[in-house]
Structures are given as C-alpha cells and as structure tokens.
Write a protein that holds these residues in place. Sequence first.
Motif, PDB file in Angstrom:
ATOM      1  N   TRP A 169     -12.549   3.360  -4.025  1.00 11.84           N
ATOM      2  CA  TRP A 169     -11.382   4.124  -3.610  1.00 11.84           C
ATOM      3  C   TRP A 169     -10.626   3.382  -2.505  1.00 11.84           C
ATOM      4  O   TRP A 169      -9.397   3.310  -2.528  1.00 11.84           O
ATOM      5  CB  TRP A 169     -11.810   5.511  -3.119  1.00 11.84           C
ATOM      6  CG  TRP A 169     -10.646   6.352  -2.735  1.00 11.84           C
ATOM      7  CD1 TRP A 169      -9.912   7.152  -3.555  1.00 11.84           C
ATOM      8  CD2 TRP A 169     -10.042   6.443  -1.442  1.00 11.84           C
ATOM      9  NE1 TRP A 169      -8.893   7.746  -2.849  1.00 11.84           N
ATOM     10  CE2 TRP A 169      -8.945   7.326  -1.529  1.00 11.84           C
ATOM     11  CE3 TRP A 169     -10.315   5.868  -0.205  1.00 11.84           C
ATOM     12  CZ2 TRP A 169      -8.138   7.648  -0.455  1.00 11.84           C
ATOM     13  CZ3 TRP A 169      -9.498   6.191   0.875  1.00 11.84           C
ATOM     14  CH2 TRP A 169      -8.433   7.067   0.741  1.00 11.84           C
ATOM     15  N   LEU A 170     -11.354   2.839  -1.549  1.00 13.44           N
ATOM     16  CA  LEU A 170     -10.722   2.097  -0.460  1.00 13.44           C
ATOM     17  C   LEU A 170      -9.974   0.876  -0.992  1.00 13.44           C
ATOM     18  O   LEU A 170      -8.850   0.596  -0.573  1.00 13.44           O
ATOM     19  CB  LEU A 170     -11.758   1.666   0.581  1.00 13.44           C
ATOM     20  CG  LEU A 170     -11.236   0.832   1.750  1.00 13.44           C
ATOM     21  CD1 LEU A 170     -10.180   1.600   2.540  1.00 13.44           C
ATOM     22  CD2 LEU A 170     -12.387   0.408   2.644  1.00 13.44           C
ATOM     23  N   ALA A 171     -10.581   0.165  -1.934  1.00  8.45           N
ATOM     24  CA  ALA A 171      -9.925  -1.008  -2.522  1.00  8.45           C
ATOM     25  C   ALA A 171      -8.648  -0.600  -3.250  1.00  8.45           C
ATOM     26  O   ALA A 171      -7.599  -1.239  -3.090  1.00  8.45           O
ATOM     27  CB  ALA A 171     -10.873  -1.724  -3.483  1.00  8.45           C
ATOM     28  N   ALA A 172      -8.714   0.476  -4.015  1.00  8.87           N
ATOM     29  CA  ALA A 172      -7.532   0.942  -4.745  1.00  8.87           C
ATOM     30  C   ALA A 172      -6.452   1.425  -3.780  1.00  8.87           C
ATOM     31  O   ALA A 172      -5.265   1.127  -3.964  1.00  8.87           O
ATOM     32  CB  ALA A 172      -7.917   2.053  -5.715  1.00  8.87           C
ATOM     33  N   ALA A 173      -6.843   2.174  -2.758  1.00  9.71           N
ATOM     34  CA  ALA A 173      -5.875   2.667  -1.774  1.00  9.71           C
ATOM     35  C   ALA A 173      -5.230   1.505  -1.027  1.00  9.71           C
ATOM     36  O   ALA A 173      -4.019   1.535  -0.743  1.00  9.71           O
ATOM     37  CB  ALA A 173      -6.560   3.622  -0.800  1.00  9.71           C
ATOM     38  N   THR A 174      -6.009   0.486  -0.726  1.00  6.35           N
ATOM     39  CA  THR A 174      -5.470  -0.689  -0.032  1.00  6.35           C
ATOM     40  C   THR A 174      -4.479  -1.421  -0.924  1.00  6.35           C
ATOM     41  O   THR A 174      -3.425  -1.872  -0.462  1.00  6.35           O
ATOM     42  CB  THR A 174      -6.607  -1.629   0.399  1.00  6.35           C
ATOM     43  OG1 THR A 174      -7.533  -0.895   1.191  1.00  6.35           O
ATOM     44  CG2 THR A 174      -6.073  -2.801   1.206  1.00  6.35           C
ATOM     45  N   MET A 175      -4.797  -1.535  -2.225  1.00  3.79           N
ATOM     46  CA  MET A 175      -3.882  -2.178  -3.166  1.00  3.79           C
ATOM     47  C   MET A 175      -2.558  -1.413  -3.228  1.00  3.79           C
ATOM     48  O   MET A 175      -1.478  -2.017  -3.180  1.00  3.79           O
ATOM     49  CB  MET A 175      -4.507  -2.252  -4.553  1.00  3.79           C
ATOM     50  CG  MET A 175      -3.606  -2.880  -5.590  1.00  3.79           C
ATOM     51  SD  MET A 175      -4.301  -2.851  -7.249  1.00  3.79           S
ATOM     52  CE  MET A 175      -4.448  -1.116  -7.544  1.00  3.79           C
ATOM     53  N   VAL A 176      -2.621  -0.085  -3.302  1.00  4.61           N
ATOM     54  CA  VAL A 176      -1.406   0.727  -3.338  1.00  4.61           C
ATOM     55  C   VAL A 176      -0.618   0.558  -2.037  1.00  4.61           C
ATOM     56  O   VAL A 176       0.613   0.408  -2.060  1.00  4.61           O
ATOM     57  CB  VAL A 176      -1.753   2.209  -3.595  1.00  4.61           C
ATOM     58  CG1 VAL A 176      -0.554   3.106  -3.370  1.00  4.61           C
ATOM     59  CG2 VAL A 176      -2.303   2.386  -5.009  1.00  4.61           C
ATOM     60  N   ALA A 177      -1.313   0.568  -0.915  1.00  2.21           N
ATOM     61  CA  ALA A 177      -0.640   0.369   0.377  1.00  2.21           C
ATOM     62  C   ALA A 177       0.027  -0.999   0.438  1.00  2.21           C
ATOM     63  O   ALA A 177       1.138  -1.137   0.979  1.00  2.21           O
ATOM     64  CB  ALA A 177      -1.644   0.525   1.521  1.00  2.21           C
ATOM     65  N   HIS A 178      -0.613  -1.988  -0.144  1.00  2.00           N
ATOM     66  CA  HIS A 178      -0.046  -3.337  -0.134  1.00  2.00           C
ATOM     67  C   HIS A 178       1.233  -3.396  -0.971  1.00  2.00           C
ATOM     68  O   HIS A 178       2.228  -3.999  -0.557  1.00  2.00           O
ATOM     69  CB  HIS A 178      -1.075  -4.330  -0.668  1.00  2.00           C
ATOM     70  CG  HIS A 178      -1.034  -5.651   0.001  1.00  2.00           C
ATOM     71  ND1 HIS A 178      -2.127  -6.454   0.118  1.00  2.00           N
ATOM     72  CD2 HIS A 178      -0.033  -6.340   0.596  1.00  2.00           C
ATOM     73  CE1 HIS A 178      -1.806  -7.563   0.743  1.00  2.00           C
ATOM     74  NE2 HIS A 178      -0.530  -7.516   1.045  1.00  2.00           N
ATOM     75  N   PHE A 179       1.208  -2.771  -2.150  1.00  2.00           N
ATOM     76  CA  PHE A 179       2.421  -2.714  -2.967  1.00  2.00           C
ATOM     77  C   PHE A 179       3.537  -1.979  -2.226  1.00  2.00           C
ATOM     78  O   PHE A 179       4.692  -2.400  -2.252  1.00  2.00           O
ATOM     79  CB  PHE A 179       2.148  -2.035  -4.317  1.00  2.00           C
ATOM     80  CG  PHE A 179       1.645  -2.968  -5.375  1.00  2.00           C
ATOM     81  CD1 PHE A 179       2.433  -4.004  -5.865  1.00  2.00           C
ATOM     82  CD2 PHE A 179       0.371  -2.814  -5.899  1.00  2.00           C
ATOM     83  CE1 PHE A 179       1.969  -4.869  -6.857  1.00  2.00           C
ATOM     84  CE2 PHE A 179      -0.105  -3.664  -6.881  1.00  2.00           C
ATOM     85  CZ  PHE A 179       0.693  -4.697  -7.360  1.00  2.00           C
ATOM     86  N   ALA A 180       3.188  -0.886  -1.554  1.00  2.76           N
ATOM     87  CA  ALA A 180       4.178  -0.133  -0.793  1.00  2.76           C
ATOM     88  C   ALA A 180       4.750  -0.987   0.340  1.00  2.76           C
ATOM     89  O   ALA A 180       5.964  -0.960   0.598  1.00  2.76           O
ATOM     90  CB  ALA A 180       3.555   1.152  -0.235  1.00  2.76           C
ATOM     91  N   PHE A 181       3.892  -1.744   1.008  1.00  3.93           N
ATOM     92  CA  PHE A 181       4.360  -2.617   2.083  1.00  3.93           C
ATOM     93  C   PHE A 181       5.325  -3.667   1.541  1.00  3.93           C
ATOM     94  O   PHE A 181       6.376  -3.925   2.142  1.00  3.93           O
ATOM     95  CB  PHE A 181       3.181  -3.293   2.788  1.00  3.93           C
ATOM     96  CG  PHE A 181       3.612  -4.211   3.892  1.00  3.93           C
ATOM     97  CD1 PHE A 181       4.010  -3.704   5.118  1.00  3.93           C
ATOM     98  CD2 PHE A 181       3.650  -5.579   3.701  1.00  3.93           C
ATOM     99  CE1 PHE A 181       4.436  -4.545   6.134  1.00  3.93           C
ATOM    100  CE2 PHE A 181       4.069  -6.436   4.707  1.00  3.93           C
ATOM    101  CZ  PHE A 181       4.460  -5.918   5.933  1.00  3.93           C
TER     102      PHE A 181
END
Length: 121
Positions: free
Chosen positions: A5-17
């Motif tokens: 979950w943390l890896a997926a959330a980080t990936m989404v945050a990275h795309f948002a950034f």
Amino acid sequence: MAYQWLAAATMVAHFAFLAYVVAGGFLAWWRPCLIWPHVVAVGWGFATVALGLDCPLTYVEDWARRKAGEQGLSRGFIDTYLTGVVYPERYTLLLQVLAGLVVLTSWVGFLLRRRAARDRA
C-alpha cells in the motif's frame, strides 16, 4: 500488505507531484499564494533531472516494494513509469522542453494576471 500500500501510495503521490510540477503554475492563477510552492517544486524537479539528484519519493517507493517482497525500482521514477512506457525514449528531450514551456506559460500568465489585477485596483 502495508508495504504494498505504501509503495502504491508513493507512486500515486509521485505522479501527482509531476503533474503539479508541469501544470501547478496554472493553480496560481486561481490562488496566487500557490506560486511559491510551485517555484520550489519546479526547482526540485529541474534539479533531479538536470543534476541527477535522487528523489526521496523514488527512494520510499523502492524501499517499500523491497520490504513487500517485490522487485524494487532499478531506475528512477520517470524512467520506470514514463520513458519507454508512456512515450518512446527518443522523445524525452522534446517532452522535457514542452514541460518547460508549459511551466513558463503558466508563470507568464500568472504575471500578466497579477499586473492586470493591480492595474484594476
């Protein structure tokens, strides 16, 4: 499961950034106080590409994937998820230039809108 979950959330945050780096200047047209966080985000994005700085989001995602028993990121975020996946590698420079033009357009528009608002006041 938590690491996945943390890896997926980080990936989404990275795309948002990344989306914010490219288009966030347009948000400052609506809320002028957002220009400074956008300037910082663009500076960081530029530094990671131009100077090869490591992004902490890439580090967190790689760490979380490895903790989850998955293969980590062997390359940077953009190289893993965008280059060769969303667009061919040969277009990298062109897309970087276009992203820069979008940022400059948003900043010029911001300045013109601020000047127009000041002239009306």
